[in-house]
Write a protein that holds these residues in place. Structure first.
Motif, PDB file in Angstrom:
ATOM      1  N   ARG A 264       0.830  -1.216   0.000  1.00 52.33           N
ATOM      2  CA  ARG A 264       0.000   0.000   0.000  1.00 52.33           C
ATOM      3  C   ARG A 264       0.857   1.255   0.000  1.00 52.33           C
ATOM      4  N   ASP A 265       1.960   1.232   0.741  1.00 51.51           N
ATOM      5  CA  ASP A 265       2.845   2.401   0.750  1.00 51.51           C
ATOM      6  C   ASP A 265       3.460   2.624  -0.625  1.00 51.51           C
ATOM      7  N   ARG A 266       3.813   1.535  -1.280  1.00 49.32           N
ATOM      8  CA  ARG A 266       4.343   1.653  -2.642  1.00 49.32           C
ATOM      9  C   ARG A 266       3.314   2.294  -3.568  1.00 49.32           C
ATOM     10  N   LEU A 267       2.085   1.831  -3.465  1.00 52.29           N
ATOM     11  CA  LEU A 267       1.036   2.376  -4.338  1.00 52.29           C
ATOM     12  C   LEU A 267       0.810   3.858  -4.049  1.00 52.29           C
ATOM     13  N   ARG A 268       0.909   4.238  -2.771  1.00 51.79           N
ATOM     14  CA  ARG A 268       0.775   5.655  -2.438  1.00 51.79           C
ATOM     15  C   ARG A 268       1.912   6.468  -3.056  1.00 51.79           C
ATOM     16  N   GLN A 269       3.116   5.900  -3.057  1.00 54.35           N
ATOM     17  CA  GLN A 269       4.253   6.593  -3.656  1.00 54.35           C
ATOM     18  C   GLN A 269       4.070   6.758  -5.162  1.00 54.35           C
ATOM     19  N   VAL A 270       3.580   5.705  -5.811  1.00 54.95           N
ATOM     20  CA  VAL A 270       3.325   5.804  -7.251  1.00 54.95           C
ATOM     21  C   VAL A 270       2.242   6.847  -7.514  1.00 54.95           C
ATOM     22  N   GLY A 271       1.200   6.835  -6.675  1.00 55.38           N
ATOM     23  CA  GLY A 271       0.128   7.822  -6.828  1.00 55.38           C
ATOM     24  C   GLY A 271       0.636   9.242  -6.658  1.00 55.38           C
ATOM     25  N   ALA A 272       1.507   9.447  -5.680  1.00 53.52           N
ATOM     26  CA  ALA A 272       2.062  10.785  -5.465  1.00 53.52           C
ATOM     27  C   ALA A 272       2.896  11.224  -6.669  1.00 53.52           C
TER      28      ALA A 272
ATOM     29  N   TYR B   2       0.582   6.603 -18.507  1.00 53.49           N
ATOM     30  CA  TYR B   2      -0.005   5.285 -18.771  1.00 53.49           C
ATOM     31  C   TYR B   2       0.829   4.173 -18.133  1.00 53.49           C
ATOM     32  N   LEU B   3       2.142   4.310 -18.234  1.00 58.89           N
ATOM     33  CA  LEU B   3       3.020   3.297 -17.638  1.00 58.89           C
ATOM     34  C   LEU B   3       2.855   3.243 -16.119  1.00 58.89           C
ATOM     35  N   LEU B   4       2.812   4.404 -15.476  1.00 63.14           N
ATOM     36  CA  LEU B   4       2.673   4.430 -14.017  1.00 63.14           C
ATOM     37  C   LEU B   4       1.318   3.886 -13.584  1.00 63.14           C
ATOM     38  N   VAL B   5       0.260   4.235 -14.295  1.00 64.50           N
ATOM     39  CA  VAL B   5      -1.073   3.715 -13.959  1.00 64.50           C
ATOM     40  C   VAL B   5      -1.108   2.208 -14.147  1.00 64.50           C
ATOM     41  N   GLY B   6      -0.590   1.736 -15.278  1.00 63.71           N
ATOM     42  CA  GLY B   6      -0.585   0.301 -15.540  1.00 63.71           C
ATOM     43  C   GLY B   6       0.224  -0.479 -14.526  1.00 63.71           C
ATOM     44  N   LEU B   7       1.404   0.051 -14.159  1.00 56.55           N
ATOM     45  CA  LEU B   7       2.250  -0.642 -13.189  1.00 56.55           C
ATOM     46  C   LEU B   7       1.641  -0.608 -11.801  1.00 56.55           C
ATOM     47  N   ALA B   8       0.961   0.483 -11.455  1.00 60.74           N
ATOM     48  CA  ALA B   8       0.281   0.543 -10.154  1.00 60.74           C
ATOM     49  C   ALA B   8      -0.799  -0.525 -10.086  1.00 60.74           C
ATOM     50  N   ALA B   9      -1.563  -0.679 -11.171  1.00 60.37           N
ATOM     51  CA  ALA B   9      -2.600  -1.700 -11.192  1.00 60.37           C
ATOM     52  C   ALA B   9      -1.993  -3.098 -11.096  1.00 60.37           C
ATOM     53  N   LEU B  10      -0.874  -3.300 -11.785  1.00 65.12           N
ATOM     54  CA  LEU B  10      -0.225  -4.615 -11.787  1.00 65.12           C
ATOM     55  C   LEU B  10       0.377  -4.938 -10.425  1.00 65.12           C
ATOM     56  N   LEU B  11       1.137  -3.992  -9.859  1.00 63.40           N
ATOM     57  CA  LEU B  11       1.778  -4.228  -8.568  1.00 63.40           C
ATOM     58  C   LEU B  11       0.805  -4.169  -7.413  1.00 63.40           C
ATOM     59  N   GLY B  12      -0.398  -3.668  -7.683  1.00 62.13           N
ATOM     60  CA  GLY B  12      -1.429  -3.699  -6.656  1.00 62.13           C
ATOM     61  C   GLY B  12      -1.936  -5.104  -6.380  1.00 62.13           C
ATOM     62  N   LEU B  13      -1.661  -6.028  -7.298  1.00 63.24           N
ATOM     63  CA  LEU B  13      -2.041  -7.428  -7.097  1.00 63.24           C
ATOM     64  C   LEU B  13      -1.030  -8.075  -6.159  1.00 63.24           C
ATOM     65  N   ARG B  14      -1.511  -8.700  -5.118  1.00 61.45           N
ATOM     66  CA  ARG B  14      -0.642  -9.254  -4.077  1.00 61.45           C
ATOM     67  C   ARG B  14       0.408 -10.210  -4.650  1.00 61.45           C
ATOM     68  N   ARG B  15      -0.025 -11.087  -5.542  1.00 63.80           N
ATOM     69  CA  ARG B  15       0.893 -12.087  -6.078  1.00 63.80           C
ATOM     70  C   ARG B  15       1.965 -11.444  -6.955  1.00 63.80           C
ATOM     71  N   VAL B  16       1.560 -10.476  -7.758  1.00 60.25           N
ATOM     72  CA  VAL B  16       2.523  -9.803  -8.626  1.00 60.25           C
ATOM     73  C   VAL B  16       3.538  -9.021  -7.781  1.00 60.25           C
ATOM     74  N   ASP B  17       3.041  -8.343  -6.753  1.00 60.88           N
ATOM     75  CA  ASP B  17       3.937  -7.617  -5.854  1.00 60.88           C
ATOM     76  C   ASP B  17       4.955  -8.570  -5.234  1.00 60.88           C
ATOM     77  N   ARG B  18       4.501  -9.756  -4.873  1.00 59.18           N
ATOM     78  CA  ARG B  18       5.398 -10.756  -4.285  1.00 59.18           C
ATOM     79  C   ARG B  18       6.438 -11.209  -5.302  1.00 59.18           C
ATOM     80  N   TRP B  19       6.016 -11.428  -6.551  1.00 64.23           N
ATOM     81  CA  TRP B  19       6.967 -11.835  -7.598  1.00 64.23           C
ATOM     82  C   TRP B  19       8.043 -10.775  -7.792  1.00 64.23           C
ATOM     83  N   GLU B  20       7.614  -9.499  -7.815  1.00 66.45           N
ATOM     84  CA  GLU B  20       8.585  -8.439  -8.040  1.00 66.45           C
ATOM     85  C   GLU B  20       9.610  -8.393  -6.923  1.00 66.45           C
TER      86      GLU B  20
END
Length: 855
Positions: free
Chosen positions: A608-616, A669-687
């Motif tokens: 969630r903190d990561r997503l907030r940073q991307v949003g900022a 577009y890249l930041l929005v797409g990556l936020a959506a992707l990394l917002g998924l728990r499993r994808v975040d874990r893979w990264e």
């Protein structure tokens, strides 16, 4: 090699079941070291032979505990033969001598030249040894104290089975020995894994040592144990980003881990696929009394959980405590010690206690979980006031300081790790507890004194207080200057020396100014300075006030990413005028954006903190862009609504001037797409588990658009984010590249994919060269003046890009003036945006600050 049967070698004395049955696990690995593996059959044979050498008659055997095969075998052999074991720490000659003098052991087993030596000090025991006595341990890992905990075979077997049960230890598990063998927590790791036929990765390496993690991976270790200090070290070595594919669970005990850190590590484990077990225990209970099930750690991080199987808690009233729901925690179970020993005469005693008064103050929550709220015995009475040291430690932790407190002679001793202002700390503590400042002694230390167990060494702390005059903070002026610099650049009021640029929310925009000014202050830029605590940044010999005034050495270094941003924006504007034609700058900026995305958005923080940073970051791009486009639309018809909404490349690619902001649209577009992707728990874990492979995999997907694999580009004119996104992900991979091989892989990928993209060799060569610099050279040689200019240009690059479209068309006949005017307007717009941002931040701060509050 044939295995010798145990029975002819072992004395006719019953031993602990988990020791007696070692051979039953056969050829399964029992011990893994840097030198190889030892099977259970081989371990059983070595234990048998050593037990035979110890003899049949029960004697008091002192074993020097160490995380070595010899020490482990000696410990197990003595237990198997039925000898009571006095397990002492290695490397403490004074402590060893003290215990030898106090208890006069019959046999001493320890290191000697060429190996381990068994010293038979007498043929028969000089002591009356109770039949139930199996093990003697110092309390809490202390060294040299004559007060020992008396444990029975039943204690050891019951606690080992209990721990193995609630942890779900399997025979395939492999536990790394992160704690000393003589410490009850470290010993419980050994016992609980041997009881299940699991393996021990035996090492004395620290978790701060790179070699430890190499061994951990090579041995396919599945677990390790840590005390609170262990987790401090894990934070320092970047544990959150490590790839540990076999890690199954982590245990924590040996002191209270702050709830926010419990929650953070529990969340990290959930993302990475391992469990965190928070546990509570004491030597007097053979190690463990309670555990917090991993699925409760996020919601109940302050709790110790539930009693271990076979155990039970109750609360004994504490007369002078203001909360009636709080009492002293009392534990009962088969793992409770026989009692204490203060002298050899006590070795003849049987059970003298039936339940354990822990000395900890606790309560039971509405959810049925137990929670420790303080330590009864640590309370200090100073000038008539009853002080809880844990309250002070928690207060300082909330202000970013790691501290240990102890009561002294009419004063409270507070040891603080790292830099700080002693007067501020003294006032903070004195105000909290109502003591006059003169009754608070502040000791600023490089490291807090700790026992081998990792717990605070209060005896050593009192010794330091008695021997030392209050220590000055290390380089307080330098640390203070840097804190003020960080506060100014980041517009923060909560800067402390233990925080880093990333901790304070720094991003790619503020990074530019910070790196330039920090290099000016220090005379150099340490590698990964943005992740280092401010207190660890030190000026070089050539940095100084004279140099900052412009006198003295003028040679400097400049962050490569900053240099590329500054150069790229000049090339973009100059080519548009055109003053010259050197294209490729915008695509190079896209790579730098990916590089900085990995460094500033993909931190070790929670999902969630990561997503907030991307949003900022998105807001810092979108708001000034739409504000400028909207202002232009008010005075001209140059742009349309699709441009304002940043969807031009999707809805209106045919609009004449709509392409002006393709770079911003691609980035958004890249930041929005990556936020959506990394917002998924499993994808975040893979990264997190594959920080380098993950952006490479995204690059492979993005190259489908670059090579128009599906033939969509011609029909639909794909958005630039899909066509050029691979440059962003390769920049990301460049930031994650660790070592020559990975850097070569990134460089090779760039060299293979950039040529042919534009059909313009010089443009492609510029991008490849810029990528090579970004990947291989963290800094480039520079001059003081160049640094200042590059810093301003790089920090204003987005704003120059936004505004130059409205400047240079009116000055085409004066190309140099057009370039200067475009840059000047962009810098002015950057200053305006920064000022507005500070106004908004100040307004929000004032709005949320309580009335009468002071800073």
């Amino acid at each position: 090699m044939p295995v010798t049967p145990l029975s002819p070698l072992l004395p006719a004395v019953g031993g602990l079941p988990f020791v007696r049955d070692l051979a039953a696990h056969g050829d399964r690995p029992a011990v893994v070291t840097r030198d190889g593996e030892l099977s259970y059959a081989d371990l059983a044979e070595r234990v048998a032979r050593t037990a035979d050498r110890l003899g049949v008659g029960r004697r008091l055997v002192l074993v020097v505990g160490a995380n070595t095969v010899d020490s482990l075998v000696a410990y197990l052999a003595a237990l198997h033969a039925g000898h009571p074991v006095l397990l002492v720490p290695g490397g403490h000659n004074a402590a060893l001598a003290s215990l030898v003098d106090a208890y006069d052991p019959d046999v001493v087993v320890g290191p000697a030249e060429g190996g381990w030596r068994i010293e038979h000090r007498r043929a028969a025991s000089a002591h009356d040894l109770h039949p139930d006595l199996a093990l003697l341990l110092s309390t809490s890992g202390s060294t040299g104290s004559p007060k020992l905990v008396r444990l029975s075979q039943a204690n050891l077997q019951a606690n080992a089975e209990s721990i193995a049960g609630y942890l779900g230890i399997r025979d395939t598990d492999r536990a790394a020995t992160t704690l000393p063998l003589h410490y009850c927590y470290g010993l419980s790791v050994v016992n609980s894994h041997l009881v299940r036929g699991a393996a021990l990765v035996l090492t004395d390496l620290s978790v701060a040592d790179t070699c430890f993690w190499e061994l951990f991976r090579d041995a396919r270790a599945t677990t390790f144990a840590g005390v609170p200090y262990t987790f401090d070290l894990l934070d320092r070595v970047g544990f959150a980003a490590m790839d540990l594919p076999h890690l199954r669970y982590v245990t924590q005990a040996g002191g209270r881990l702050a709830p926010d850190r419990v929650r953070r590590y529990a969340e990290l484990g959930r993302r990475a696929g391992w469990d965190l077990f928070v546990m509570y225990g004491q030597t007097e209970a053979t190690a463990r009394m309670a555990y917090l099930p991993p699925d409760l750690a996020l919601d109940h991080p302050a709790a110790i959980g539930v009693p271990v199987p076979g155990g039970a808690f109750r609360l004994a009233p504490v007369a002078d405590h203001p909360d009636p729901d709080v009492g002293e925690l009392v534990y009962a179970g088969p793992n409770v010690m026989l009692g204490y020993a203060h002298s050899p005469a006590d070795l003849a005693l049987g059970r003298t206690v039936d339940e354990l008064h822990t000395g900890d103050l606790a309560r039971r929550t509405a959810d049925g979980l137990w929670e420790i709220v303080g330590r009864r015995s640590r309370f200090a009475k100073i000038l008539g006031l009853r002080i809880d040291p844990q309250q002070i430690e928690a207060l300082l932790a909330a202000h970013g300081f790691s501290a240990t407190c102890a009561g002294g002679d009419d004063e409270l001793i507070v040891a603080v790790a790292g830099a700080g202002d002693p007067r501020r700390l003294r006032r903070l503590v004195a105000d909290e507890v109502g003591l006059p400042p003169r009754a608070v002694r502040i000791l600023l230390l490089a490291e807090l004194p700790r026992l081998a167990s990792g717990k605070p060494d209060l005896v050593a702390l009192r010794g330091l207080a008695a021997a030392a005059v209050e220590a000055p903070a290390p380089e307080p002026a330098a640390a203070g200057d840097l804190c003020r610099l960080y506060a100014e650049v980041l517009d923060r009021t909560d800067v402390t020396p233990d925080l880093s640029f990333v901790d304070l929310g720094g991003d790619s925009l503020s990074y530019v100014e910070m790196s330039v000014r920090l290099e000016q202050e220090l005379g150099h830029l340490p590698a990964n300075w943005h992740t280092l605590p401010i207190a660890e940044l030190r000026p070089s010999a050539r940095a100084g006030h004279a140099d900052r005034r412009g006198v003295g050495p003028r040679r400097r270094s400049l962050e490569t990413s900053v240099a590329l941003r500054a150069a790229a924006i000049v090339l973009i504007v100059g080519s548009h005028i055109p003053l010259f034609t050197i294209t490729g700058g915008a695509h190079l900026l896209l790579a730098v954006a990916g590089f900085n995305f990995a460094r500033f958005q993909l931190t070790d923080a929670g999902r969630r903190d990561r997503l907030r940073q991307v949003g900022a970051s998105l807001l810092r791009v979108v708001l000034p862009t739409t504000a400028w486009i909207g202002a232009v639309m008010l005075v001209s018809d140059q742009y349309e609504l699709s441009t304002l909404l940043l969807v031009n490349s999707i809805l209106r690619p045919d609009v004449p001037d709509g392409w002006h902001f393709w770079f911003v649209e691609a980035l958004v577009y890249l930041l929005v797409g990556l936020a959506a992707l990394l917002g998924l728990r499993r994808v975040d874990r893979w990264e997190r588990r594959h920080p380098f492979a993950f952006p490479l995999a995204l690059t492979a997907l993005a190259l489908l658009g670059r090579y128009d694999v599906f033939g969509l580009d011609a029909r639909y004119d794909l958005p630039s984010a899909l066509v050029a996104g691979w440059l962003f992900t390769l920049g990301w991979a460049a930031a994650r590249a660790d070592g020559v091989r990975q850097r070569l892989l990134v460089t090779g990928a760039v060299a293979a994919t950039v040529p042919g993209f534009f059909g313009e060799p010089w443009r492609e060569a510029l991008i490849v060269a810029g990528f090579a610099l970004l990947t291989w050279k963290p800094t480039v040689p520079s001059l003081a003046l160049v640094n200042k200019v590059a810093g301003v240009l790089a920090a204003s690059s987005l704003y120059i890009y936004l505004t130059h479209w409205q400047v240079y068309p009116h000055l085409r006949d004066l190309p140099l003036v057009a370039l200067a005017a475009s840059i000047a307007l962009g810098i002015a717009y950057a200053a305006l945006v920064n000022r507005v941002s500070r106004w908004i931040a100040a307004w929000r701060s004032a709005r949320h600050e309580p009335a009468g509050a002071t800073r």
